[in-house]
Write a protein that holds these residues in place. Sequence first.
Motif, PDB file in Angstrom:
ATOM      1  N   ARG A 161       0.834  -1.199   0.000  1.00  0.00           N
ATOM      2  CA  ARG A 161       0.000   0.000   0.000  1.00  0.00           C
ATOM      3  C   ARG A 161       0.876   1.259   0.000  1.00  0.00           C
ATOM      4  O   ARG A 161       0.728   2.144  -0.844  1.00  0.00           O
ATOM      5  N   ASP A 162       1.812   1.324   0.963  1.00  0.00           N
ATOM      6  CA  ASP A 162       2.630   2.536   1.069  1.00  0.00           C
ATOM      7  C   ASP A 162       3.443   2.768  -0.191  1.00  0.00           C
ATOM      8  O   ASP A 162       3.585   3.900  -0.661  1.00  0.00           O
ATOM      9  N   GLY A 163       3.975   1.700  -0.720  1.00  0.00           N
ATOM     10  CA  GLY A 163       4.799   1.846  -1.909  1.00  0.00           C
ATOM     11  C   GLY A 163       4.001   2.361  -3.082  1.00  0.00           C
ATOM     12  O   GLY A 163       4.439   3.258  -3.812  1.00  0.00           O
ATOM     13  N   VAL A 164       2.819   1.795  -3.233  1.00  0.00           N
ATOM     14  CA  VAL A 164       1.977   2.242  -4.331  1.00  0.00           C
ATOM     15  C   VAL A 164       1.598   3.709  -4.135  1.00  0.00           C
ATOM     16  O   VAL A 164       1.665   4.521  -5.062  1.00  0.00           O
ATOM     17  N   LEU A 165       1.245   4.031  -2.904  1.00  0.00           N
ATOM     18  CA  LEU A 165       0.887   5.427  -2.629  1.00  0.00           C
ATOM     19  C   LEU A 165       2.057   6.348  -2.939  1.00  0.00           C
ATOM     20  O   LEU A 165       1.882   7.415  -3.524  1.00  0.00           O
ATOM     21  N   SER A 166       3.217   5.928  -2.518  1.00  0.00           N
ATOM     22  CA  SER A 166       4.392   6.758  -2.743  1.00  0.00           C
ATOM     23  C   SER A 166       4.647   6.924  -4.243  1.00  0.00           C
ATOM     24  O   SER A 166       4.962   8.018  -4.717  1.00  0.00           O
ATOM     25  N   ARG A 167       4.469   5.834  -4.962  1.00  0.00           N
ATOM     26  CA  ARG A 167       4.662   5.903  -6.413  1.00  0.00           C
ATOM     27  C   ARG A 167       3.657   6.866  -7.037  1.00  0.00           C
ATOM     28  O   ARG A 167       4.005   7.696  -7.869  1.00  0.00           O
ATOM     29  N   ARG A 169       2.311   9.284  -5.617  1.00  0.00           N
ATOM     30  CA  ARG A 169       2.623  10.624  -5.169  1.00  0.00           C
ATOM     31  C   ARG A 169       3.580  11.296  -6.162  1.00  0.00           C
ATOM     32  O   ARG A 169       3.431  12.476  -6.472  1.00  0.00           O
ATOM     33  N   ASP A 170       4.538  10.547  -6.626  1.00  0.00           N
ATOM     34  CA  ASP A 170       5.603  11.161  -7.406  1.00  0.00           C
ATOM     35  C   ASP A 170       5.426  11.024  -8.916  1.00  0.00           C
ATOM     36  O   ASP A 170       6.198  11.592  -9.672  1.00  0.00           O
ATOM     37  N   HIS A 171       4.456  10.238  -9.346  1.00  0.00           N
ATOM     38  CA  HIS A 171       4.269  10.099 -10.799  1.00  0.00           C
ATOM     39  C   HIS A 171       2.844  10.451 -11.176  1.00  0.00           C
ATOM     40  O   HIS A 171       1.943  10.423 -10.353  1.00  0.00           O
ATOM     41  N   GLU A 172       2.714  10.726 -12.431  1.00  0.00           N
ATOM     42  CA  GLU A 172       1.369  11.002 -12.927  1.00  0.00           C
ATOM     43  C   GLU A 172       0.511   9.758 -12.735  1.00  0.00           C
ATOM     44  O   GLU A 172       1.010   8.642 -12.829  1.00  0.00           O
ATOM     45  N   PRO A 173      -0.779   9.956 -12.487  1.00  0.00           N
ATOM     46  CA  PRO A 173      -1.635   8.807 -12.149  1.00  0.00           C
ATOM     47  C   PRO A 173      -2.034   7.953 -13.349  1.00  0.00           C
ATOM     48  O   PRO A 173      -2.965   7.161 -13.241  1.00  0.00           O
ATOM     49  N   ASP A 174      -1.292   8.077 -14.474  1.00  0.00           N
ATOM     50  CA  ASP A 174      -1.608   7.254 -15.639  1.00  0.00           C
ATOM     51  C   ASP A 174      -1.514   5.769 -15.286  1.00  0.00           C
ATOM     52  O   ASP A 174      -2.319   4.941 -15.699  1.00  0.00           O
ATOM     53  N   GLU A 175      -0.471   5.474 -14.522  1.00  0.00           N
ATOM     54  CA  GLU A 175      -0.196   4.084 -14.207  1.00  0.00           C
ATOM     55  C   GLU A 175      -1.249   3.448 -13.317  1.00  0.00           C
ATOM     56  O   GLU A 175      -1.238   2.239 -13.100  1.00  0.00           O
TER      57      GLU A 175
ATOM     58  N   PHE B 121      17.783  12.221  -4.437  1.00  0.00           N
ATOM     59  CA  PHE B 121      17.016  11.092  -3.957  1.00  0.00           C
ATOM     60  C   PHE B 121      16.082  10.566  -5.034  1.00  0.00           C
ATOM     61  O   PHE B 121      15.999   9.355  -5.267  1.00  0.00           O
ATOM     62  N   ALA B 122      15.400  11.498  -5.680  1.00  0.00           N
ATOM     63  CA  ALA B 122      14.452  11.081  -6.711  1.00  0.00           C
ATOM     64  C   ALA B 122      15.170  10.332  -7.817  1.00  0.00           C
ATOM     65  O   ALA B 122      14.695   9.308  -8.321  1.00  0.00           O
ATOM     66  N   GLU B 123      16.356  10.820  -8.155  1.00  0.00           N
ATOM     67  CA  GLU B 123      17.129  10.120  -9.179  1.00  0.00           C
ATOM     68  C   GLU B 123      17.432   8.691  -8.764  1.00  0.00           C
ATOM     69  O   GLU B 123      17.317   7.756  -9.547  1.00  0.00           O
ATOM     70  N   LEU B 124      17.806   8.532  -7.516  1.00  0.00           N
ATOM     71  CA  LEU B 124      18.125   7.192  -7.049  1.00  0.00           C
ATOM     72  C   LEU B 124      16.911   6.278  -7.136  1.00  0.00           C
ATOM     73  O   LEU B 124      16.988   5.143  -7.627  1.00  0.00           O
ATOM     74  N   VAL B 125      15.789   6.787  -6.632  1.00  0.00           N
ATOM     75  CA  VAL B 125      14.588   5.974  -6.651  1.00  0.00           C
ATOM     76  C   VAL B 125      14.276   5.564  -8.084  1.00  0.00           C
ATOM     77  O   VAL B 125      13.977   4.402  -8.376  1.00  0.00           O
ATOM     78  N   GLU B 126      14.417   6.516  -8.990  1.00  0.00           N
ATOM     79  CA  GLU B 126      14.116   6.227 -10.388  1.00  0.00           C
ATOM     80  C   GLU B 126      15.070   5.185 -10.965  1.00  0.00           C
ATOM     81  O   GLU B 126      14.649   4.238 -11.643  1.00  0.00           O
ATOM     82  N   SER B 127      16.352   5.335 -10.625  1.00  0.00           N
ATOM     83  CA  SER B 127      17.315   4.378 -11.185  1.00  0.00           C
ATOM     84  C   SER B 127      17.108   3.017 -10.541  1.00  0.00           C
ATOM     85  O   SER B 127      17.242   1.976 -11.192  1.00  0.00           O
ATOM     86  N   ASP B 128      16.796   3.015  -9.255  1.00  0.00           N
ATOM     87  CA  ASP B 128      16.433   1.775  -8.580  1.00  0.00           C
ATOM     88  C   ASP B 128      15.304   1.083  -9.326  1.00  0.00           C
ATOM     89  O   ASP B 128      15.371  -0.105  -9.637  1.00  0.00           O
ATOM     90  N   HIS B 129      14.315   1.878  -9.594  1.00  0.00           N
ATOM     91  CA  HIS B 129      13.127   1.337 -10.243  1.00  0.00           C
ATOM     92  C   HIS B 129      13.472   0.789 -11.618  1.00  0.00           C
ATOM     93  O   HIS B 129      13.088  -0.340 -11.976  1.00  0.00           O
ATOM     94  N   VAL B 155       7.525  -1.633  -8.678  1.00  0.00           N
ATOM     95  CA  VAL B 155       6.938  -0.821  -7.604  1.00  0.00           C
ATOM     96  C   VAL B 155       6.672  -1.684  -6.384  1.00  0.00           C
ATOM     97  O   VAL B 155       6.996  -1.324  -5.248  1.00  0.00           O
ATOM     98  N   PHE B 156       6.109  -2.870  -6.619  1.00  0.00           N
ATOM     99  CA  PHE B 156       5.757  -3.705  -5.474  1.00  0.00           C
ATOM    100  C   PHE B 156       6.993  -4.179  -4.718  1.00  0.00           C
ATOM    101  O   PHE B 156       7.031  -4.164  -3.492  1.00  0.00           O
ATOM    102  N   VAL B 157       7.983  -4.578  -5.476  1.00  0.00           N
ATOM    103  CA  VAL B 157       9.178  -5.094  -4.803  1.00  0.00           C
ATOM    104  C   VAL B 157       9.841  -3.988  -3.980  1.00  0.00           C
ATOM    105  O   VAL B 157      10.229  -4.189  -2.825  1.00  0.00           O
ATOM    106  N   LEU B 158       9.941  -2.834  -4.582  1.00  0.00           N
ATOM    107  CA  LEU B 158      10.533  -1.719  -3.820  1.00  0.00           C
ATOM    108  C   LEU B 158       9.672  -1.386  -2.608  1.00  0.00           C
ATOM    109  O   LEU B 158      10.179  -1.067  -1.535  1.00  0.00           O
ATOM    110  N   ALA B 159       8.386  -1.487  -2.802  1.00  0.00           N
ATOM    111  CA  ALA B 159       7.488  -1.208  -1.687  1.00  0.00           C
ATOM    112  C   ALA B 159       7.712  -2.206  -0.558  1.00  0.00           C
ATOM    113  O   ALA B 159       7.777  -1.830   0.618  1.00  0.00           O
ATOM    114  N   LEU B 160       7.834  -3.461  -0.933  1.00  0.00           N
ATOM    115  CA  LEU B 160       8.070  -4.469   0.098  1.00  0.00           C
ATOM    116  C   LEU B 160       9.373  -4.188   0.828  1.00  0.00           C
ATOM    117  O   LEU B 160       9.447  -4.274   2.056  1.00  0.00           O
TER     118      LEU B 160
END
Lengths: 195, 195, 195, 195
Positions: A161-167, A169-175, B121-129, B155-160
């Motif tokens: 849940r948190d991860g999805v919410l965070s995602r 938060r930072d990206h357009e809601p297209d996904e 930070f955002a760059e890292l998250v993006e590259s992680d993703h 997204v899910f794996v990073l969330a976990l």
Amino acid sequence: MTERARRAQIVSAAIEAIAELGCSKATYRQIAARAGLSSTGLISYHFADRAELLTEVVRDVLGRFGAFVVARLDEHETAAAQLRAFLTAQIDFSAGNRAAMRALRRIQADADITDSPNQAFAELVESDHKGLAELLRQGIRRGEFREFDPDAMAVFVLALRDGVLSRLRDHEPDELDVIRQELTTMIDLATRGNP
Amino acid sequence: MTERARRAQIVSAAIEAIAELGCSKATYRQIAARAGLSSTGLISYHFADRAELLTEVVRDVLGRFGAFVVARLDEHETAAAQLRAFLTAQIDFSAGNRAAMRALRRIQADADITDSPNQAFAELVESDHKGLAELLRQGIRRGEFREFDPDAMAVFVLALRDGVLSRLRDHEPDELDVIRQELTTMIDLATRGNP
Amino acid sequence: MTERARRAQIVSAAIEAIAELGCSKATYRQIAARAGLSSTGLISYHFADRAELLTEVVRDVLGRFGAFVVARLDEHETAAAQLRAFLTAQIDFSAGNRAAMRALRRIQADADITDSPNQAFAELVESDHKGLAELLRQGIRRGEFREFDPDAMAVFVLALRDGVLSRLRDHEPDELDVIRQELTTMIDLATRGNP
Amino acid sequence: MTERARRAQIVSAAIEAIAELGCSKATYRQIAARAGLSSTGLISYHFADRAELLTEVVRDVLGRFGAFVVARLDEHETAAAQLRAFLTAQIDFSAGNRAAMRALRRIQADADITDSPNQAFAELVESDHKGLAELLRQGIRRGEFREFDPDAMAVFVLALRDGVLSRLRDHEPDELDVIRQELTTMIDLATRGNP
DNA sequence: TATGAATGAGGTTTCATTCAT
DNA sequence: CATGAATGAAACCTCATTCAT
């Protein structure tokens, strides 16, 4: 203007300011400007403390959040359906209250563990976890789910849940739709009993 | 004292201070005290800005973090093994660098979206993703994983990962083993191809 | 500029401001203006608190006052002469330090009984009283004075001192000589043994 | 509620607050709380100014004080008896109105020299002094007293009064009887004509 | 380089006072 | 008359930063 309305107005402006600027730059001046107040003194007049204001912000957002989710949960009966509802409700609320959710996370990260806003938050997380673990336990008992550790699975579900919410938060809601669909699939795979 | 060493010392003190007090209370005075400096002016001497100091903190932690994870990943070949390594490496680093990770999260939450530390930070998250999504894509291509949307799964794996880290942050590490075991199971269930 | 000198300068400006304006109007701004400082922050830099500044003012004035009086007392041997010296020394000091004495009284009247500056003051009054009572007791024992209650007489002598000082505070010092002469006569009449 | 009664109520609450907290901490809020008012605006409604309120406090206390003393004086005829009555009356009033007297002293000490409350006070002291000097002058003329400077002696007598009052303020009133007795003796010795 | 005093902007808060109701 | 919300000035204090030594 009634005290209640003014407090709500200030809380709302505080949410905006914190979401936009972060906790340390969300000064009374910024908040007053956003609320259209003529003096920062008016904030002090209605809230004893900066701490009280932040606590109120947290209380407000969490209150609306909780009410929204509970209403959605009540529409379902099976554990699996409730689990899905739990996740989608939170995602939906977040999508519609981005600033509030962002403010929430910022307050939490800024606060000392001992601070009052953070306590409210920690309590919520804990109660979230307990309620979810209980839901999962029921699902296992009823044979809806496979055998797993309900506490660990609760951690995972909340994490998703948190991860999805965070995602979101930072990206357009297209996904949003793809993610929602995949999330359901994933949870199903992870929890369902052997077919 | 060499410039390099001094900067490192200050960064280290800043990490301590931020982890302990939060961004807004981690003043130069606090940092100087923790570093054993006699003047806050020394911090200004070595860092142009508070922003530069925070950026440096982020860069430092992320750098060590990335190196640690990459080293672990290199030990494995299959996508499934690398996925497991990706998760456990991050959990292990976090367990051994709690203050640094906490400081990181606090800086991120406090920063303005436009601020430099937050961009890093955002760059890292993006590259992680992106890295993770590529790993998953490979796994699907090779038939190690079932067919799923690699971006959503990333997204899910990073969330976990984040959720587990957060849970470990706030609770005693007793649960670590159970959670690690269950996490592996869950990821397997969610990703593996049909048996 | 050395810290010590700066503190002294601020204390001195505070004395002026308090004497002139009273405690509640002797703001940092007023004090800074009198000291020629560019910022009220400089006062906060050198004194932790307004309370610390006031305490320091009290300590400073009382210190100079006490030293002055003790030096005068040491010049005399008989109780009667010391009693006279005690009174005249204090009157003389007061005449030469009107602002300081006025500030002292104002701080005392403003402070809560529990406040630190007031404690320093109360201690001085008490030690004044004890020392004086002892002096009078000696004088009685030696037969220089008649039999009276030394504690009560100490109260009176201190009262006379304070009253005279207060009178001098509010009127031009023309009367000084007459008052000094009459005071000596009065004290003699009140204390001397039967001729 | 009648204007008069409301003003009296506020004045009374102000006396309490000032006596207890000191001038600078006796805010409208404190005063309103002690008077049971629901708004500080009510104080502003009945008094133009904070200065006017303080002036009224001074006027009130001094008025009652003066009336009390005059009534006592009128019971006596000889200068010596009136002098004694003057002193004891003031001591008695003070003992029965400690808060009011303490408030008085605090207002006086805090006020700017030019402030209105202080002027009222200065006038009283001056009139006290003049009346007393006249009383003493009469006593000398009638041969009740020895030859002394009546102005200086007035200073002393007022000083003794103040000192005794101050002593009683800070110590338990056990000493009262001894002090009163010794005071009478002392004044007699200091003033009486040759026996 | 290092020190520590100085700067000035800006923080929260409190105050007396005003004003619409 | 009374209320209580609103005002804006000003309080103390802290901060990051500068500068002379």
